[in-house]
Motif scaffolding. Structure first.
Motif, PDB file in Angstrom:
ATOM      1  N   VAL A   1      46.919  -3.482   0.702  1.00  0.00           N
ATOM      2  CA  VAL A   1      45.818  -4.382   0.336  1.00  0.00           C
ATOM      3  C   VAL A   1      44.486  -3.651   0.393  1.00  0.00           C
ATOM      4  N   ILE A   2      44.311  -2.834   1.435  1.00  0.00           N
ATOM      5  CA  ILE A   2      43.043  -2.093   1.563  1.00  0.00           C
ATOM      6  C   ILE A   2      42.859  -1.124   0.405  1.00  0.00           C
ATOM      7  N   ASP A   3      43.898  -0.374   0.070  1.00  0.00           N
ATOM      8  CA  ASP A   3      43.778   0.637  -0.990  1.00  0.00           C
ATOM      9  C   ASP A   3      43.720   0.025  -2.381  1.00  0.00           C
ATOM     10  N   ARG A   4      44.511  -1.026  -2.618  1.00  0.00           N
ATOM     11  CA  ARG A   4      44.625  -1.560  -3.978  1.00  0.00           C
ATOM     12  C   ARG A   4      43.615  -2.677  -4.284  1.00  0.00           C
ATOM     13  N   ALA A   5      43.174  -3.391  -3.250  1.00  0.00           N
ATOM     14  CA  ALA A   5      42.305  -4.542  -3.512  1.00  0.00           C
ATOM     15  C   ALA A   5      40.927  -4.397  -2.893  1.00  0.00           C
ATOM     16  N   VAL A   6      40.871  -4.075  -1.607  1.00  0.00           N
ATOM     17  CA  VAL A   6      39.572  -4.000  -0.932  1.00  0.00           C
ATOM     18  C   VAL A   6      38.768  -2.806  -1.425  1.00  0.00           C
ATOM     19  N   ALA A   7      39.394  -1.620  -1.439  1.00  0.00           N
ATOM     20  CA  ALA A   7      38.667  -0.414  -1.848  1.00  0.00           C
ATOM     21  C   ALA A   7      38.257  -0.465  -3.313  1.00  0.00           C
TER      22      ALA A   7
ATOM     23  N   THR B   1      39.652  -8.574  -7.375  1.00  0.00           N
ATOM     24  CA  THR B   1      39.953  -9.924  -6.879  1.00  0.00           C
ATOM     25  C   THR B   1      41.383 -10.322  -7.187  1.00  0.00           C
ATOM     26  N   ARG B   2      41.840 -10.026  -8.413  1.00  0.00           N
ATOM     27  CA  ARG B   2      43.196 -10.398  -8.802  1.00  0.00           C
ATOM     28  C   ARG B   2      44.226  -9.715  -7.903  1.00  0.00           C
ATOM     29  N   ALA B   3      44.024  -8.431  -7.621  1.00  0.00           N
ATOM     30  CA  ALA B   3      44.935  -7.693  -6.749  1.00  0.00           C
ATOM     31  C   ALA B   3      44.895  -8.256  -5.332  1.00  0.00           C
TER      32      ALA B   3
ATOM     33  N   LEU C   1      44.288 -11.427  -4.480  1.00  0.00           N
ATOM     34  CA  LEU C   1      45.020 -12.700  -4.457  1.00  0.00           C
ATOM     35  C   LEU C   1      46.530 -12.458  -4.468  1.00  0.00           C
ATOM     36  N   ILE C   2      46.952 -11.507  -5.306  1.00  0.00           N
ATOM     37  CA  ILE C   2      48.389 -11.186  -5.354  1.00  0.00           C
ATOM     38  C   ILE C   2      48.853 -10.641  -4.003  1.00  0.00           C
ATOM     39  N   SER C   3      48.021  -9.802  -3.385  1.00  0.00           N
ATOM     40  CA  SER C   3      48.368  -9.216  -2.094  1.00  0.00           C
ATOM     41  C   SER C   3      48.470 -10.271  -1.007  1.00  0.00           C
ATOM     42  N   LEU C   4      47.500 -11.226  -1.033  1.00  0.00           N
ATOM     43  CA  LEU C   4      47.549 -12.294  -0.044  1.00  0.00           C
ATOM     44  C   LEU C   4      48.788 -13.169  -0.219  1.00  0.00           C
TER      45      LEU C   4
END
Length: 589
Positions: free
Chosen positions: A48-54, A58-60, A62-65
Motif C-alpha cells: 500500500v505504501i509503495d503503490r498507493a501512498v508514495a 486514490t484508486r490504488a 481504495l483497492i488496497s484497503l
C-alpha cells in the motif's frame, strides 16, 4: 507397546491423532490460513505504501484497503473455525480417553497396572485431558511453521540474502530450544506422578478416616500427607522452573534474532536496495515473526506435558488383564457347591474346605490376613499362576469358567460395602434397573407390569433377611429413597446391611460374605444371622461366611478354623467354643 504391556507415550499420541484426524485436519487448514493471512498483513501494508501512498494514487489506495479488509476477514474467520475445531478435538478426545480408562479400571478381569484407586482417579481426571493437548501442539506448531514459511518467502522476494538468513536461522533457533524438551518431559512426568501419589494418599486417608481416628493414628496420617504434599510441591516448582527457563531463553534468543533481521534490513534500506514500503514490510515481518517463533517454543512445553501424561495413560490402557478367564460354562448344581483343595495363596497354606448345597459354612481366621487372602482368591482377582491348589464351583475349576459363568455362580460380598448415588432400588437390584434404563422393551414391561411387583417383593424379603427394614421404613419414599454418593446419608451399619441385602437379593448359587455385621449391634446381629439362615440355609444355595461373630457362627451348619494359613479345627460353633479356649477368646463377646 513397551515392556510390561504398557502403551508407550508415542503409541498413545498416535492413537489420539488418528482418532481425531478429521477435526485436526480441518482445524490445521484453518489455523494455517489464519497465520498465513497474519504474515501477509505487513506485506500488504508495504505494498500500500509503495503503490498507493508514495504515488498518491486514490484508486490504488481504495483497492488496497479493500484487499486489507478481505485479508482481515479471512484472518478472523479462519482463526474462529480453526480454534473451535481444535478445542472440540481436544474435548472429544479427553472424553474418549476418560471413558476408555474407566472401562479398563472397571474390567472384571482386573488390571496389572500397579496403580491405586487415587492414582487411577488422577489419571482419569487430569492426564486424560493433558495427553490430548498433543492435538493443540500439532495444530499450533503447523500454524506457526506456516507463518514462518510465508514470512521467509516474502523476505526472499524482497531480498534473497535476507530471506535465506531467516530460512537458516529459524530452524537453528527451534532446534536449540528443542534441546530442553527431554528435561521438560522428565520433570512433567515427575510432577504428574507426585500429584497422582498425593491424590491416591488423600483418597486412602479420607476413606479410612474413621479407622484412623479409632486407633489414634490421625496425626501420623496428617504428617504423611504433609510430606507427600511437600514433595509434590517441590517437583511442581522444579517443573515450573524448567518451563520458565525455556520460556526465558525462547524470548531472549527470539529477540536477538529478530533484532539482527531488522538491523540488516535497515542497512539495506540505507544502501538503497529496499524501498520505504519494503523496509516497512521487512520490519513488520520481523516483529510478527516473534509470535510464531515464541509459539514453537511454547509448543515444546505443551508437547512435553502431553507426552508425560500420555506415558501415564499408556500405563493404564496398555496394562494386561490381571486374570485370564476360561471358556467353560457353569455346571449343573452339585452336592458340593464350592470346594478348595490344598489351596496356597498369600498367607494361606494348603487350605481345603467344602460348602455343600443348602449349607452355611463359617470360617474363623485367627490372622486377618488369612481372611483377606481367602476373600481375594474367591473374588476372582488372583491370576492362576499366583496360587496353588484348585478352587472348584460345582465341580468345575473356577479358573476355567467364563466371566459370565463365574460371576453368575459365585458372588463375594466384600467387607467394604460400595453403594452408589441413586435410589435404594437401584442399589439393591442394579442389573434390573440398568437394563430398564437402557430402554429394552422386554425389560420395560418387566419394570412397569406385574413382574415389577414380584421383583419388589424379592427386594423387600432381602431387606428383611438383612435386618435392614428400618432403612426402608425411615423414609416415606421406601425403595425410591435417594442415596447420596457412597451411601453417605446412611449410617455405617445401614450401609453394611444394604450391601448384605443386595447380595441376598441376587440369590447367587454360591455366596461368600466377609464380616457382614461388624457395624451393627448385638440384637440386630442376631436378626441378621436368623435372616441369612432362613434365606440361604436350604438347597441349592451354598454360603461361606468369613467372620468372628458368634451369632453368625451359631447359625452356620459348621465352622472351619484357620490358623497360620492352615485348617486347624472344624465343627459346630458350640462344640468348638466348648473345646477350644483360643476359639472362645476369638469369637465370644
Amino acid at each position: 507397546m513397551a515392556a510390561g504391556g504398557e502403551l508407550t507415550a508415542s503409541a498413545v499420541q498416535r492413537r489420539i491423532l488418528l482418532r481425531q484426524r478429521s477435526r485436526i485436519g480441518v482445524s490445521v487448514v484453518f489455523l494455517c490460513s489464519h497465520q498465513a493471512a497474519e504474515a501477509l498483513v505487513p506485506v500488504m501494508i508495504g505494498v500500500v505504501i509503495d503503490r498507493a501512498v508514495a504515488t498518491s494514487d486514490t484508486r490504488a489506495l481504495l483497492i488496497s484497503l479493500a484487499g486489507l479488509a478481505l485479508l482481515f476477514t479471512v484472518l478472523t474467520f479462519s482463526y474462529f473455525f480453526g480454534a473451535r475445531l481444535g478445542y472440540a478435538a481436544v474435548e472429544h478426545e479427553s472424553h474418549h480417553t476418560r471413558v476408555e480408562i474407566a472401562g479398563r479400571a472397571l474390567d472384571p478381569r482386573g488390571l496389572r497396572s500397579g496403580l491405586r484407586d487415587g492414582e487411577l482417579l488422577s489419571i482419569t481426571a487430569s492426564d486424560a485431558e493433558l495427553s490430548s493437548l498433543v492435538i493443540r501442539a500439532v495444530g499450533i506448531a503447523a500454524a506457526a511453521t506456516t507463518a514462518l514459511v510465508v514470512s521467509a518467502t516474502a523476505l526472499l522476494v524482497v531480498d534473497v540474502p535476507l530471506g535465506l538468513g531467516v530460512l537458516i536461522g529459524v530452524p537453528v533457533v527451534v532446534l536449540a530450544l528443542q534441546r530442553l524438551a527431554p528435561l521438560l518431559t522428565r520433570r512433567s512426568e515427575a510432577q504428574q506422578e507426585a500429584l497422582a501419589t498425593t491424590t491416591a494418599l488423600a483418597v486412602d486417608l479420607v476413606s479410612g478416616l474413621r479407622v484412623l481416628r479409632g486407633i489414634g493414628a490421625q496425626d501420623h496420617a496428617a504428617r504423611r500427607y504433609a510430606a507427600a504434599s511437600a514433595h509434590a510441591l517441590g517437583v511442581t516448582l522444579r517443573a515450573a522452573n524448567s518451563k520458565g527457563l525455556q520460556q526465558g531463553l525462547t524470548t531472549a534468543v527470539n529477540g536477538l534474532f529478530l533484532a539482527a533481521v531488522a538491523g540488516f534490513a535497515g542497512w539495506l534500506a540505507l544502501e538503497g536496495r529496499l524501498t520505504v514500503g519494503e523496509l516497512v514490510a521487512v520490519v513488520g515481518l520481523a516483529q510478527f515473526m516473534a509470535e510464531p517463533v515464541g509459539t514453537l517454543g511454547w509448543c515444546v512445553q505443551l508437547a512435553a506435558t502431553a507426552k508425560a501424561s500420555a506415558t501415564r495413560v499408556g500405563r493404564v490402557l496398555g496394562a494386561a488383564p490381571l486374570v485370564t478367564p476360561g471358556d467353560a460354562g457353569s455346571a449343573p448344581a452339585s452336592d458340593t457347591r464350592l470346594a478348595l483343595d490344598e489351596v496356597g495363596y498369600g498367607t494361606l497354606d494348603g487350605v481345603s474346605l467344602r460348602v455343600g448345597a443348602g449349607e452355611i459354612v463359617g470360617v474363623v481366621a485367627y490372622d486377618p490376613r488369612d481372611a483377606d487372602a481367602l476373600v481375594t482368591l474367591l473374588s476372582g482377582r488372583v491370576p492362576r499362576d499366583d496360587y496353588r491348589g484348585t478352587v472348584r464351583v460345582d465341580g468345575v475349576a473356577a479358573d476355567t469358567l467364563t466371566l459370565d459363568a463365574a460371576r453368575g455362580t459365585l458372588l463375594v460380598e466384600q467387607h467394604d460395602v460400595a453403594l452408589f448415588e441413586g435410589t435404594l432400588r437401584t442399589n439393591l437390584a442394579p442389573a434390573r434397573t440398568a437394563a430398564a434404563d437402557s430402554g429394552a422393551p422386554a425389560d420395560s414391561a418387566a419394570v412397569d407390569g406385574p413382574e415389577a411387583g414380584r421383583d419388589d417383593a424379592a427386594l423387600l424379603a432381602a431387606l428383611r433377611s438383612a435386618g435392614a427394614e428400618d432403612v426402608l421404613e425411615a423414609h416415606p419414599d421406601g425403595l425410591d429413597r435417594e442415596l447420596t454418593e457412597r451411601g453417605a446419608n446412611l449410617s455405617g451399619g445401614q450401609r453394611q446391611r444394604i450391601g448384605l441385602a443386595r447380595a441376598l437379593a441376587a440369590a447367587p448359587p454360591v455366596l461368600v460374605l466377609h464380616d457382614p455385621t461388624t457395624s451393627v449391634d448385638a440384637v440386630t446381629e442376631g436378626l441378621v444371622a436368623d435372616g441369612i439362615a432362613a434365606a440361604r440355609g436350604t438347597a441349592p444355595h451354598g454360603t461361606l461366611v468369613i467372620t468372628s461373630s458368634p451369632a453368625l457362627l451359631r447359625a452356620a451348619h459348621r465352622v472351619t478354623v484357620l490358623d497360620g494359613g492352615r485348617v486347624v479345627a472344624e465343627g459346630t460353633h458350640d462344640a468348638l467354643a466348648a473345646a477350644d479356649a483360643r476359639y472362645r477368646e476369638a469369637v465370644i463377646r
